[in-house]
Write a protein that holds these residues in place. Sequence first.
Motif: not given
Lengths: 145, 148
Positions: A2, A4, A6
């Motif tokens: 995964k 991510t 931000e």
Amino acid sequence: MKVTIEKISIEKEEEIIARCHNPQANWVNSVKAIQSDGQCISGKYDDQIFNVNLKNIYYFECVDNHSFFYTKEKLFESKLKVYEFEEISKNAMFFKASKSTVVNIKKIKCLKPSYSGRFELTLLNDYKLMVSRLYVHELKQIMGL
Amino acid sequence: MKERILNAVENFFKLYVIVYGFTIMASVVFMYAFGYHNLSREFLLHAMLFSFIALIPVIVFLILPSEIIDGHLILMQIISLIFNELTLMPYGFHIGMWNSVKSGIVMAIIIFIINMITPLVAFGRDALLSSQINKKLDQFRDEEESDE
């Protein structure tokens, strides 16, 4: 895996956190290498001072209290001590090959055992270095073996 | 320190198994060659002690914090060989492993070969480790090239 990403405000410091099963995995090493990307050290060559990117350094060596680092074809004199260079290069895939030598793993062509009880390391520029058996275990760990 | 001793013990037992196996095999071959056919339990126990004595110098080699290289490695092998010949030849004679000049020479050769096993095993392990690291380096370079 995964991923991510931000977006943060400009006041906050940019940061990468890698959550992994194996801290020695190749992708973790690549993440670590980002920190040292573009990192340079200064060295003296032909009475001139140059800034050399860590990526281009083949190995760093200390001989008789004088420090040197080698690129593909050139030898630069440095003011750094071995432990200082180790500290600077700790995230840039370097490993200590002996008490006085730190080698760039990305510039290693091959490694083979020597009859003298040590290992012989050949760099991409065909330069050969002897590696102590004690330090090969460090290389083994860095390589995730 | 603790880790080094544990590693030394582990390596010692691996070597011990190899040397013990070799001692049994070599002894059986030469026993048959000299016309003896009695592989007793007592013989196996003596061979166990024989192998242990043969590896006593290796304990020093495994526990030392610094590496033994170049000339020191050769010197270490020579000292180890002398120690083994001086202790194992009388022991072998005492337990009846040799009883004539010819079988004594065979015995001395077996002790010499046992001494050669240690550096050969170390070299073999280094070669295996090198090939694993080289494979990983190739894999690493391939990944770098594909990223570029």
